[in-house]
Design a protein around this motif. Structure first.
Motif, PDB file in Angstrom:
ATOM      1  N   ILE A 143      59.942  10.813   0.440  1.00  0.00           N
ATOM      2  CA  ILE A 143      60.088  11.243   1.817  1.00  0.00           C
ATOM      3  C   ILE A 143      59.280  10.679   2.821  1.00  0.00           C
ATOM      4  CG2 ILE A 143      59.785  13.679   3.054  1.00  0.00           C
ATOM      5  CD1 ILE A 143      60.572  15.215   0.560  1.00  0.00           C
ATOM      6  N   PRO A 144      57.981  10.408   2.558  1.00  0.00           N
ATOM      7  CA  PRO A 144      57.206   9.669   3.609  1.00  0.00           C
ATOM      8  C   PRO A 144      58.077   8.276   4.008  1.00  0.00           C
ATOM      9  CG  PRO A 144      55.850  10.762   2.172  1.00  0.00           C
ATOM     10  CD  PRO A 144      57.021  10.933   1.375  1.00  0.00           C
ATOM     11  N   PHE A 147      61.058   8.887   5.919  1.00  0.00           N
ATOM     12  CA  PHE A 147      60.700   9.379   7.103  1.00  0.00           C
ATOM     13  C   PHE A 147      60.365   8.218   8.106  1.00  0.00           C
ATOM     14  CE2 PHE A 147      58.096  10.875  10.267  1.00  0.00           C
ATOM     15  CZ  PHE A 147      58.648  11.971  11.148  1.00  0.00           C
ATOM     16  N   ALA A 148      59.617   7.425   7.732  1.00  0.00           N
ATOM     17  CA  ALA A 148      59.046   6.354   8.519  1.00  0.00           C
ATOM     18  C   ALA A 148      60.157   5.375   8.666  1.00  0.00           C
ATOM     19  CB  ALA A 148      57.815   5.318   7.868  1.00  0.00           C
ATOM     20  N   ALA A 150      63.198   6.178   8.887  1.00  0.00           N
ATOM     21  CA  ALA A 150      64.384   6.982   9.856  1.00  0.00           C
ATOM     22  C   ALA A 150      63.800   6.800  11.433  1.00  0.00           C
ATOM     23  CB  ALA A 150      64.369   8.559   9.366  1.00  0.00           C
ATOM     24  N   ARG A 151      62.447   6.890  11.398  1.00  0.00           N
ATOM     25  CA  ARG A 151      61.834   7.065  12.603  1.00  0.00           C
ATOM     26  C   ARG A 151      61.938   5.555  13.226  1.00  0.00           C
ATOM     27  NH1 ARG A 151      56.983   5.890  15.783  1.00  0.00           N
ATOM     28  NH2 ARG A 151      55.823   4.924  14.219  1.00  0.00           N
ATOM     29  N   ASN A 154      65.386   5.244  14.628  1.00  0.00           N
ATOM     30  CA  ASN A 154      65.694   6.248  15.407  1.00  0.00           C
ATOM     31  C   ASN A 154      67.169   7.188  14.965  1.00  0.00           C
ATOM     32  OD1 ASN A 154      65.673   7.811  17.779  1.00  0.00           O
ATOM     33  ND2 ASN A 154      66.936   6.498  18.894  1.00  0.00           N
ATOM     34  N   VAL A 155      66.996   7.564  13.864  1.00  0.00           N
ATOM     35  CA  VAL A 155      68.094   8.370  13.338  1.00  0.00           C
ATOM     36  C   VAL A 155      67.317   9.721  12.443  1.00  0.00           C
ATOM     37  CG1 VAL A 155      69.623   6.569  12.931  1.00  0.00           C
ATOM     38  CG2 VAL A 155      68.289   7.163  11.079  1.00  0.00           C
ATOM     39  N   PRO A 156      68.209  10.765  12.475  1.00  0.00           N
ATOM     40  CA  PRO A 156      67.510  11.770  11.456  1.00  0.00           C
ATOM     41  C   PRO A 156      67.422  11.673  10.086  1.00  0.00           C
ATOM     42  CG  PRO A 156      69.292  12.450  12.826  1.00  0.00           C
ATOM     43  CD  PRO A 156      69.303  11.069  12.969  1.00  0.00           C
ATOM     44  N   LEU A 157      66.522  12.324   9.523  1.00  0.00           N
ATOM     45  CA  LEU A 157      66.188  12.113   8.087  1.00  0.00           C
ATOM     46  C   LEU A 157      66.981  13.360   7.237  1.00  0.00           C
ATOM     47  CD1 LEU A 157      64.602  11.247   5.461  1.00  0.00           C
ATOM     48  CD2 LEU A 157      62.916  12.924   6.222  1.00  0.00           C
ATOM     49  N   ILE A 159      66.914  15.207   3.688  1.00  0.00           N
ATOM     50  CA  ILE A 159      66.359  15.468   2.448  1.00  0.00           C
ATOM     51  C   ILE A 159      67.313  16.153   1.638  1.00  0.00           C
ATOM     52  CG2 ILE A 159      64.260  16.226   1.328  1.00  0.00           C
ATOM     53  CD1 ILE A 159      62.640  15.839   3.959  1.00  0.00           C
ATOM     54  N   SER A 193      73.953  19.976   7.505  1.00  0.00           N
ATOM     55  CA  SER A 193      73.075  18.577   7.471  1.00  0.00           C
ATOM     56  C   SER A 193      73.788  17.420   8.194  1.00  0.00           C
ATOM     57  CB  SER A 193      72.552  18.277   6.199  1.00  0.00           C
ATOM     58  OG  SER A 193      72.074  19.046   5.463  1.00  0.00           O
TER      59      SER A 193
END
Lengths: 269, 269
Positions: A143-144, A147-148, A150-151, A154-157, A159, A193
């Protein structure tokens, strides 16, 4: 507000661009924020690009057309990617990491924000041209990293979980067989989602048989979505044939020799 | 490298500082990177602080002493925190979010990097003075928020799990009773994860009874660590008495009226 001087403009533009990687800014957006003419800002952006080049810290991409503008991509050179990879290999081959059963302890790396962002820069370099709509991962250890990434893109994550929860609402459940242990597992994803016809990038920390990645591809189908990229931090050398093709891995774990305390891990390049 | 001009120096210093929130840089570090005199760089830092103030984008903190230097803290003003909070309330009270059983769908918010970073800025504002050693959370929904907060505070993230895995190595398991459902659950944390005598910040997306937070406090004791802060995005108004005191919440969920499609949620301030 008083007109800003060039050095102040460069400072604020650098901050805005790099705080929102992948976000499209028009020159008009910047004019509103800092009150200078578009031509002036355009010169400022050229200076920022030069600085980013000089220190290998990413790039400014222009998007043409009516909805166009510029965006910052935290991509890095192949030399810098190699440097990060070498450091990871060194850290991950410390013999204290060997756990009973030949596993390798790596939670201190995959939960460390600084290291995770460096790894995510390598994934960004690899995948930013795919223009994906979401980064997807399966709980928990990836996940981390997801997430990084995705950031940076610039898109949603998204899970995917192993169990359904009331806070998911209606969900799609699929069963899949983990590639290495041949164990039947469940993947659950909330129906709300994902938009249909989206492009997904699957990111995870580890790939052995490839069963999880294959499960994600099947789950994606249920949402009429497509997995357009698969990126893992570490793949194992064995089995050589994974259940998916076309994946990108940063590191390859060859062997863990418990008896002699040796971890053989190398860059996948 | 040629000497950089002031505007280039401001650009690169802004980038380095804000890419590594919480990291201590000495003027000597910057001299090595950009090759200018310390006195020059010191003037540049003053300009950066002015820009950050002007646009409410964080602050530069000086650390005195031999190991001293400066660091960037992505803290924000209370006005900006209120603005972010109001926007969250507005989004979270959309009636389409109501799920069967009176739950509220919020995965699109708590997995969205841009929104998560804004929320993490509020936690950073609240907790940066505590000088915690780790941010800790329990899988799964709070992980992105905890990760972003850990990144801003420049500390490692710790993820407590519900099940043991071979890749954890030896672990400490505790049982706890969830505050709302009175259900017995297990928390598992790898023994290698935490240094003894550390200060922890617990971050989560939601608090109802406070059982998870209390469980984390008990788990911390087993590691001879102390929970010096608890931050949750949303707490429920009922039960009024939680199992822990001294927690910080951004939003308070008063009621969910399934029949009439009304979610009452407000700033906790």
């Amino acid at each position: 507000m008083d007109k800003l001087q060039r050095n102040e403009r460069i400072g604020i533009l650098m901050k805005l661009l790099t705080d929102s990687p992948g976000k499209i800014f028009t020159l008009g957006n910047f004019t509103e924020i800092i009150g200078s003419a578009k031509s002036t800002i355009s010169e400022d952006i050229d200076i920022i690009q030069d600085i980013l080049d000089k220190f290998d810290l990413g790039m400014i991409v222009s998007i043409p057309g009516a909805s166009g503008g510029i965006k910052f991509i935290p991509s890095i050179s192949s030399e810098k990617a190699d440097f990060i990879t070498r450091n990871l290999c060194e850290e991950l081959s410390q013999k204290e990491r060997i756990l009973p059963g030949g596993f390798v302890y790596m939670l201190d790396i995959i939960y460390n924000p600084v290291k995770i962002e460096n790894i995510a820069r390598i994934f960004t370099r690899q995948f930013y041209k795919k223009d994906v709509d979401y980064v997807i991962t399966v709980e928990t250890k990836g996940i981390p990293l997801a997430f990084a990434t995705a950031r940076f893109l610039n898109v949603p994550l998204i899970i995917v979980r192993h169990y359904n929860e009331a806070t998911d609402g209606a969900s799609v459940n699929i069963n899949y067989v983990s590639g290495s242990k041949k164990k039947l597992q469940t993947m659950v994803l909330s129906l709300k989602s994902l938009k249909r016809n989206s492009k997904l990038l699957f990111i995870d920390d580890f790939m052995k048989g490839g069963g999880t990645a294959k499960g994600i591809m099947e789950l994606a189908k249920e949402f009429e979505c497509e997995v357009s990229g698969i990126g893992v931090l570490i793949k194992t050398a064995e089995p050589d044939r994974k259940l998916v093709d076309n994946y990108f891995s940063i590191l390859t774990l060859d062997t863990v020799d418990e008896e002699n305390g040796i971890i053989n891990i190398r860059s996948s390049r």
